[in-house]
Design a protein around this motif. Structure first.
Motif, PDB file in Angstrom:
ATOM      1  N   SER A  48      35.327  -8.933-100.032  1.00  0.00           N
ATOM      2  CA  SER A  48      35.439  -9.372 -98.558  1.00  0.00           C
ATOM      3  C   SER A  48      36.495  -8.786 -97.592  1.00  0.00           C
ATOM      4  CB  SER A  48      35.092 -11.125 -98.305  1.00  0.00           C
ATOM      5  OG  SER A  48      35.248 -11.157 -96.921  1.00  0.00           O
ATOM      6  N   LEU A  49      37.739  -9.074 -98.064  1.00  0.00           N
ATOM      7  CA  LEU A  49      38.728  -8.611 -97.398  1.00  0.00           C
ATOM      8  C   LEU A  49      38.763  -6.801 -97.292  1.00  0.00           C
ATOM      9  CD1 LEU A  49      41.186  -9.247 -95.574  1.00  0.00           C
ATOM     10  CD2 LEU A  49      42.432  -9.368 -97.824  1.00  0.00           C
ATOM     11  N   ALA A  50      38.380  -6.276 -98.400  1.00  0.00           N
ATOM     12  CA  ALA A  50      38.290  -4.860 -98.323  1.00  0.00           C
ATOM     13  C   ALA A  50      37.482  -4.209 -97.403  1.00  0.00           C
ATOM     14  CB  ALA A  50      37.997  -4.352 -99.711  1.00  0.00           C
ATOM     15  N   LEU A  51      36.265  -4.926 -97.315  1.00  0.00           N
ATOM     16  CA  LEU A  51      35.278  -4.690 -96.559  1.00  0.00           C
ATOM     17  C   LEU A  51      35.676  -4.907 -95.043  1.00  0.00           C
ATOM     18  CD1 LEU A  51      32.095  -3.722 -96.019  1.00  0.00           C
ATOM     19  CD2 LEU A  51      31.448  -6.115 -96.211  1.00  0.00           C
ATOM     20  N   SER A  52      36.319  -5.878 -94.943  1.00  0.00           N
ATOM     21  CA  SER A  52      36.640  -6.095 -93.548  1.00  0.00           C
ATOM     22  C   SER A  52      37.897  -5.236 -93.017  1.00  0.00           C
ATOM     23  CB  SER A  52      37.433  -7.441 -93.237  1.00  0.00           C
ATOM     24  OG  SER A  52      37.968  -8.007 -92.034  1.00  0.00           O
ATOM     25  N   LEU A  53      38.720  -4.667 -93.949  1.00  0.00           N
ATOM     26  CA  LEU A  53      39.747  -3.769 -93.558  1.00  0.00           C
ATOM     27  C   LEU A  53      39.102  -2.371 -93.428  1.00  0.00           C
ATOM     28  CD1 LEU A  53      42.585  -4.774 -95.930  1.00  0.00           C
ATOM     29  CD2 LEU A  53      42.465  -5.133 -93.386  1.00  0.00           C
ATOM     30  N   THR A  54      38.063  -1.920 -94.015  1.00  0.00           N
ATOM     31  CA  THR A  54      37.400  -0.738 -94.120  1.00  0.00           C
ATOM     32  C   THR A  54      36.909  -0.638 -92.632  1.00  0.00           C
ATOM     33  OG1 THR A  54      36.743  -0.740 -96.236  1.00  0.00           O
ATOM     34  CG2 THR A  54      35.186   0.417 -94.863  1.00  0.00           C
ATOM     35  N   GLN A  55      36.355  -1.556 -91.873  1.00  0.00           N
ATOM     36  CA  GLN A  55      35.694  -1.597 -90.586  1.00  0.00           C
ATOM     37  C   GLN A  55      36.747  -1.593 -89.256  1.00  0.00           C
ATOM     38  OE1 GLN A  55      33.280  -4.964 -90.619  1.00  0.00           O
ATOM     39  NE2 GLN A  55      31.664  -3.815 -92.101  1.00  0.00           N
ATOM     40  N   LEU A  56      38.122  -1.911 -89.838  1.00  0.00           N
ATOM     41  CA  LEU A  56      39.023  -1.799 -88.842  1.00  0.00           C
ATOM     42  C   LEU A  56      39.890  -0.603 -88.745  1.00  0.00           C
ATOM     43  CD1 LEU A  56      40.517  -5.649 -89.452  1.00  0.00           C
ATOM     44  CD2 LEU A  56      38.898  -4.922 -87.768  1.00  0.00           C
ATOM     45  N   ASP A  57      40.501  -0.390 -87.525  1.00  0.00           N
ATOM     46  CA  ASP A  57      41.642   0.615 -87.327  1.00  0.00           C
ATOM     47  C   ASP A  57      42.634   0.499 -88.748  1.00  0.00           C
ATOM     48  OD1 ASP A  57      40.162   1.780 -85.298  1.00  0.00           O
ATOM     49  OD2 ASP A  57      41.472   0.572 -83.937  1.00  0.00           O
ATOM     50  N   LYS A  58      43.313   1.527 -89.168  1.00  0.00           N
ATOM     51  CA  LYS A  58      43.981   1.450 -90.411  1.00  0.00           C
ATOM     52  C   LYS A  58      45.373   1.721 -90.128  1.00  0.00           C
ATOM     53  CE  LYS A  58      40.594   1.147 -92.850  1.00  0.00           C
ATOM     54  NZ  LYS A  58      39.326   1.665 -91.835  1.00  0.00           N
ATOM     55  N   ARG A  80      48.124  -7.774-102.051  1.00  0.00           N
ATOM     56  CA  ARG A  80      48.980  -6.498-102.009  1.00  0.00           C
ATOM     57  C   ARG A  80      48.058  -5.566-101.668  1.00  0.00           C
ATOM     58  NH1 ARG A  80      50.378  -6.374-106.885  1.00  0.00           N
ATOM     59  NH2 ARG A  80      52.248  -7.767-106.549  1.00  0.00           N
ATOM     60  N   VAL A  81      48.352  -4.782-100.603  1.00  0.00           N
ATOM     61  CA  VAL A  81      47.534  -3.457-100.173  1.00  0.00           C
ATOM     62  C   VAL A  81      48.357  -2.125-100.540  1.00  0.00           C
ATOM     63  CG1 VAL A  81      46.495  -2.132 -98.664  1.00  0.00           C
ATOM     64  CG2 VAL A  81      46.428  -4.642 -98.506  1.00  0.00           C
ATOM     65  N   THR A  82      48.005  -1.256-101.572  1.00  0.00           N
ATOM     66  CA  THR A  82      48.610  -0.005-102.083  1.00  0.00           C
ATOM     67  C   THR A  82      47.945   1.085-101.603  1.00  0.00           C
ATOM     68  OG1 THR A  82      47.580  -0.315-104.181  1.00  0.00           O
ATOM     69  CG2 THR A  82      49.650  -1.579-103.878  1.00  0.00           C
ATOM     70  N   SER A  83      48.682   2.317-101.575  1.00  0.00           N
ATOM     71  CA  SER A  83      47.988   3.617-101.048  1.00  0.00           C
ATOM     72  C   SER A  83      47.483   4.075-102.506  1.00  0.00           C
ATOM     73  CB  SER A  83      48.865   4.304-100.472  1.00  0.00           C
ATOM     74  OG  SER A  83      49.904   4.737-101.508  1.00  0.00           O
ATOM     75  N   PRO A  84      46.559   4.948-102.331  1.00  0.00           N
ATOM     76  CA  PRO A  84      46.118   5.866-103.377  1.00  0.00           C
ATOM     77  C   PRO A  84      47.267   6.471-104.371  1.00  0.00           C
ATOM     78  CG  PRO A  84      44.743   6.387-101.581  1.00  0.00           C
ATOM     79  CD  PRO A  84      45.908   5.525-101.076  1.00  0.00           C
ATOM     80  N   THR A  85      48.411   6.504-103.894  1.00  0.00           N
ATOM     81  CA  THR A  85      49.469   7.155-104.604  1.00  0.00           C
ATOM     82  C   THR A  85      50.290   6.147-105.245  1.00  0.00           C
ATOM     83  OG1 THR A  85      50.907   6.966-102.838  1.00  0.00           O
ATOM     84  CG2 THR A  85      49.783   9.216-103.246  1.00  0.00           C
ATOM     85  N   GLY A 123      36.773   5.799 -93.299  1.00  0.00           N
ATOM     86  CA  GLY A 123      35.602   7.083 -93.197  1.00  0.00           C
ATOM     87  C   GLY A 123      35.103   7.314 -94.920  1.00  0.00           C
ATOM     88  N   TRP A 124      35.172   8.600 -95.119  1.00  0.00           N
ATOM     89  CA  TRP A 124      34.767   9.199 -96.384  1.00  0.00           C
ATOM     90  C   TRP A 124      35.919   9.241 -97.452  1.00  0.00           C
ATOM     91  CZ3 TRP A 124      29.745   9.279 -97.493  1.00  0.00           C
ATOM     92  CH2 TRP A 124      28.883   9.348 -96.442  1.00  0.00           C
ATOM     93  N   LYS A 125      37.190   8.606 -96.936  1.00  0.00           N
ATOM     94  CA  LYS A 125      38.377   8.905 -97.685  1.00  0.00           C
ATOM     95  C   LYS A 125      38.939   7.422 -98.075  1.00  0.00           C
ATOM     96  CE  LYS A 125      40.146  12.767 -95.262  1.00  0.00           C
ATOM     97  NZ  LYS A 125      41.085  13.528 -94.413  1.00  0.00           N
ATOM     98  N   GLN A 126      39.467   7.291 -99.646  1.00  0.00           N
ATOM     99  CA  GLN A 126      40.029   5.964 -99.651  1.00  0.00           C
ATOM    100  C   GLN A 126      41.485   5.740 -99.163  1.00  0.00           C
ATOM    101  OE1 GLN A 126      40.621   5.865-104.131  1.00  0.00           O
ATOM    102  NE2 GLN A 126      41.734   4.090-103.763  1.00  0.00           N
ATOM    103  N   PHE A 127      41.463   4.683 -98.353  1.00  0.00           N
ATOM    104  CA  PHE A 127      42.535   4.452 -97.579  1.00  0.00           C
ATOM    105  C   PHE A 127      43.581   3.570 -98.620  1.00  0.00           C
ATOM    106  CE2 PHE A 127      45.279   1.014 -95.390  1.00  0.00           C
ATOM    107  CZ  PHE A 127      45.661   1.723 -94.444  1.00  0.00           C
TER     108      PHE A 127
END
Length: 637
Positions: A48-58, A80-85, A123-127
């Protein structure tokens, strides 16, 4: 194993297992359940939280605010939110101590739950990836509270040993209770079987009683089948299977003079155009097949119409009594349509002109001869219209014609305003010395002039308007008022539609509970077609009424005799045999044999048998010889 040994073993098991093993099992099962719930919560909240963040500005501020808002209200150990790296973009961690349960308890029974993870898209990228874990302290608190409660029960368990022992005795002696209940049911004429207990002391008793019940049911079913075969042989046409002339005319007289149905209805006649030519052209076997198919179609026409009966009045002439059709045109169209759809297509190629049909109205107390004469005249008019034609005579002047809403107003006001009354008719013994009871028959005051309607005139409309329950309850109240003023017993009728109304049954039981001294003098009866239409509801109603001391019976019994094997477990007190079997009994040897067998079978079950529709007082001695316990009708009033 004896009953005493089972008792002591049960007490020992209760003491050693119930209070010892339940502690371990309950705690472990509760922990497993809590782990599952936390795991599901982690996964759902992460998604749920990931879907909410996906729809917001990053931007970092928006992401951090959203995570902080969720952390503050969600009771989390960390988010915790981590980048792809793998870089930590934002993180919230609970820094407090465990509350609600001691630390040693948490170390002893650890709750291990994997964090929930979900991907955040831009968008089409993984945040990035969000990981979160709900805090386990609330689960520990719930588990600790449950453990304390179980421990308290364990400490107090010794105080309840006696209660547990009593419960064990009840469990062990349950088969004995079933055997006692079975014996009581047999005393109430309800023949039930029970499962055989494992206790040797009870198994033999239970098996013997089950065998006795089985033999009684088999005897009842065998005798029912024999009487059904006899009834069909005496009252059925051997070719078509529908009522023969004598039985049909008896049924016709009952409808014309009785009160079971309305004061108006229709009679339909069907006449084959050329019966002799049919026999000559088709041969005996195919001609019988044609007649049998015709009889089946006419018989099936009454499936949804209570009281509708088909009969073969002579060679090529058939009749259908339609008490639920006030309009002869409607009756003619219904049966004519069935013949055109289900019968004529099989024979039209060989006999284009096969039949004619006529329908005429009748009114209560009309003579049978006059009615049949008018039907013959209508048939002559139908013949003049051409092959396979029909003609209906609409000249009935006595039918009650009112809109449904006017009926609703009339019936509602009758219940509330005291326009319902009971007319009482005696049900006498064969010697007429003392009445068995009085039968209370409902009457409705139609207008201020005092016109009274019988049940058959207005109860069908009441059924269509769902008003039978308040009317039947009003009838019971009238019967109770009558019983409070006079001696003797009173029987009242309940509608087939009412017995399936659970609310009515509750109100009826509550009403009767207020008059326990009158219940023994109150009898309830339901028409046979209603009993089999709502069999389960009738069985429940009968048990409720008999528990209050009332007696229960079936009225107009014998039309569905093939299904009477179901009645063995009802505990009926009496049956009232349909007038079509009783009328003209002195000249009908076949029905005499049938009724004698019916009385013998009913008496074997402890059921009182009453004859309905007795027209001649001189028939009372013969009915008594056949086994009838009582009689009612025009000849005994």
């Amino acid at each position: 194993m004896s009953l005493i040994k089972q008792l002591w073993i049960a007490i020992a098991l209760v003491m050693t297992l119930a209070f010892g093993g339940s502690l371990v099992v309950s705690v472990l099962s509760a922990r497993h359940y809590l782990e599952q719930q936390l795991q599901v919560k982690n996964l759902d909240n992460a998604t749920s939280l990931a879907l909410s963040l996906t729809q917001l500005d990053k931007d970092p501020v928006t992401v951090e605010l959203q995570v902080a808002a969720q952390f503050d209200v969600g009771h989390y150990r960390f988010i915790r939110v981590t980048s792809p790296t793998g870089e930590v973009l934002t993180e919230k961690v609970y820094e407090g101590r465990l509350e609600g349960a001691p630390q040693w308890f948490a170390d002893l029974i650890p709750i291990r739950v994997q964090p929930g993870q979900a991907l955040i898209q831009d968008g089409w990228k993984q945040f990035g990836t969000i990981s979160l874990a709900s805090h386990e302290q609330y689960a520990y608190k719930s588990l600790w509270d449950g453990t304390l409660e179980l421990l308290l029960w364990f400490v107090a368990g010794s105080l309840f040993t006696g209660v547990a022992g009593t419960f064990a005795v009840r469990v062990i002696t349950r088969p004995l209770g079933e055997v006692v209940g079975q014996a009581q049911a047999i005393a109430e004429r309800r023949f039930l079987t029970v499962s055989e207990p494992t206790t040797p002391e009870l198994r033999a008793v239970s098996r013997a009683m089950n065998d006795m019940v089985g033999r009684l049911k088999a005897m009842f079913a065998e005798e029912s089948a024999r009487l059904e075969a006899l009834r069909n042989r005496v009252n059925r046409d051997p070719v078509t299977g529908i009522a023969n002339r004598e039985y049909f005319l008896s049924h016709l007289r009952e409808i014309l003079t009785g009160e079971q149905f309305g004061s108006t209805g229709s009679l339909v006649l069907v006449r084959l155009a050329y019966l002799n030519e049919l026999n000559a052209k088709l041969g005996h076997q195919r001609a019988d097949q044609l007649l049998k198919q015709l009889g089946q179609v006419l018989f099936d026409s009454g499936n949804d119409h209570p009281g509708q009966r088909a009969g073969r009045v002579k060679g090529g002439e058939f009749a259908v009594m339609c008490p639920t059709f006030d309009s002869p045109t409607a009756a003619a169209q219904d049966i004519h349509g069935r013949l055109l759809r289900d019968w004529l297509p099989h024979w039209e190629a060989e006999f284009p002109d096969l039949f004619h049909l006529a329908a005429v109205p009748y009114v209560r107390n009309q003579g049978v001869g006059d009615l049949l004469t008018r039907a013959d005249q209508a048939l002559a008019q139908a013949q003049g219209k051409g092959p396979n034609s029909w003609h209906a005579v609409e000249d009935g002047g006595n039918k009650l014609s009112m809109p449904a809403e006017q009926w609703r107003t009339l019936l509602t006001e009758a219940v509330q305003g005291g326009q319902l009354s009971l007319a009482f008719f005696p049900v006498v013994r064969g010697d007429r010395a003392l009445p068995l009871h009085q039968e209370g028959v409902i009457r409705l005051q139609m207008d201020t002039a005092g016109q009274l309607l019988s049940a058959g005139d207005f109860m069908p409309m009441a059924a269509n308007l769902n008003l039978t329950a308040p009317i039947d309850l009003g009838v019971v109240k009238l019967a109770i008022d009558h019983l409070r003023q006079v001696a003797g017993d009173v029987a009242v009728n309940l509608s087939a539609e009412t017995i399936s109304d659970f609310g009515f049954r509750n109100r009826l039981v509550q009403l009767l509970q207020g008059y326990p001294d009158l219940c023994r003098r109150l009898l309830f009866e339901v028409p046979e077609y209603g009993v089999f239409k709502q069999f389960d509801a009738f069985r429940d109603l009968a048990r409720s009424l008999k528990a209050l001391g009332c007696r229960v019976g079936i009225e107009y019994f014998g039309q569905r005799f093939a299904e009477t094997a179901q009645l063995a477990g009802l505990g009926l007190d009496y049956i009232k045999v349909h007038p079509s079997y009783v009328r003209g009994i002195s000249t009908n040897a076949g029905n005499q044999e049938f009724l004698k067998g019916l009385c013998n079978m009913a008496h074997a079950l402890g059921i009182t048998v009453i004859a309905l529709g007795v027209e001649n007082q001189a028939d009372l001695p013969l009915l008594a010889q056949l086994g009838f316990d009582g009689a009612t009708g025009p000849g005994v009033r």
